[in-house]
Design an enzyme around this catalytic site. Structure first.
Site, short mmCIF file in Angstrom:
data_model
loop_
_atom_site.label_atom_id
_atom_site.label_comp_id
_atom_site.label_asym_id
_atom_site.label_seq_id
_atom_site.Cartn_x
_atom_site.Cartn_y
_atom_site.Cartn_z
N LEU A 120 0.86 -1.18 0.00
CA LEU A 120 0.00 0.00 0.00
C LEU A 120 0.89 1.22 0.00
O LEU A 120 1.93 1.23 0.67
CB LEU A 120 -0.91 0.01 1.24
CG LEU A 120 -1.99 -1.07 1.34
CD1 LEU A 120 -2.71 -0.98 2.68
CD2 LEU A 120 -2.99 -0.94 0.19
N ASP A 121 0.51 2.25 -0.74
CA ASP A 121 1.30 3.48 -0.77
C ASP A 121 1.43 4.07 0.62
O ASP A 121 0.62 3.79 1.51
CB ASP A 121 0.65 4.50 -1.70
CG ASP A 121 0.59 4.02 -3.14
OD1 ASP A 121 1.43 3.20 -3.52
OD2 ASP A 121 -0.31 4.48 -3.86
#
Length: 277
Positions: A120-121
């Protein structure tokens, strides 16, 4: 059926043999690349003999592996857990620039060899799966077997349902076409989603399900239809749901969740095989 296949189904033991660098990575000594560097530097031995060859295989149950003279232990069972990732953490187990990483949020000391399945960013929140089971991790992330991932996106602008049609048909980005996505507009955040987006006038809430895992994919898809993402959250990964897990917290998967995840990986693999015939 191979030992690996049995283990993915949960019906058999760990495979007896594997490449040495993979063993070191799974035992939490270093990353796969870092383990290879340890080997080529002559710092790894198997049964008292220095092992420099990257193709070296070991018997997990019988061979004695040491790094700098210290024996490397192997976890008795694979571990599976989910983290509710907060914003501000990189999805990596270490960062040379010293930035916060998800490794700080999960019990790496208790479970050596933990690694995140996908990413996930840094500013994206939500469900992140961790395991020490490399085979299941690869099965879930292989390009032909990506499981469904659900995202909630708070976007700029008042969006109409018609504007989602390019995403449903499969929009083309600068690195190629995307698979068709299931998406819809929501009035409110689902109560079990685990996020607290604050909708204001001039914003829209989009739920989107994708099977791929390209970098910044959801952000780029919505940006391509002129609605930049303001906040992004993942409430679900395949059959897994956060179900009230607090931000920054983790828990081990329940047996039913693990069975569903294994079934999901096998089902997706079977579908991919049939599609390629």
């Amino acid at each position: 059926m191979t030992d690996d296949a049995r283990r993915i189904e949960g019906n058999g033991p760990w495979p007896h043999t594997m490449r040495l660098q993979r063993f070191l990575a799974r035992a939490g000594v270093a990353s796969r690349r870092g383990s290879e560097n340890l080997m080529t530097a002559g710092r790894v031995s198997v049964n008292g003999v220095v092992a420099c060859e990257l193709g070296t295989k070991i018997d997990v149950d019988r061979d004695v592996v040491e790094v700098d003279g210290m024996r490397v232990s192997w976890p008795a069972e694979a571990v599976y857990l989910m983290l509710h990732k907060p914003s501000g953490y990189l999805t990596t187990m270490s960062d040379p620039q010293g930035r916060p990483t998800v490794a700080e949020l999960v019990p790496c000391d208790r479970y050596p060899g933990l690694f995140p399945v996908g990413r996930l960013d840094m500013d994206t929140t939500g469900l992140l799966l961790f395991t020490t089971d490399g085979d299941l991790g690869q099965a879930l992330l292989h390009p032909s077997r990506h499981v469904e991932k659900t995202y909630l996106a708070l976007v700029d602008g008042s969006m109409s349902d018609r504007e989602l049609e390019p995403l449903r048909k499969g929009i083309v980005l600068d690195d190629g076409p995307c698979q068709p996505a299931r998406c819809s507009l929501l009035e409110t955040v689902p109560p079990d989603a685990g996020c607290s987006f604050k909708r204001v006038r001039g914003t829209s809430l989009v739920e989107i399900d994708i099977h791929e895992g390209r970098k910044n994919q959801v952000k780029r898809m919505l940006g391509a239809v002129h609605h930049p993402v303001l906040e992004l959250h993942r409430p679900a990964f395949g059959p897994l749901r956060l179900n009230g897990l607090a931000s920054g917290s983790w828990r081990e998967l329940e047996r039913a969740e693990l069975d569903a995840l294994r079934e999901c990986s096998c089902t997706v693999k079977k579908q991919a095989t049939e599609n390629n015939r």
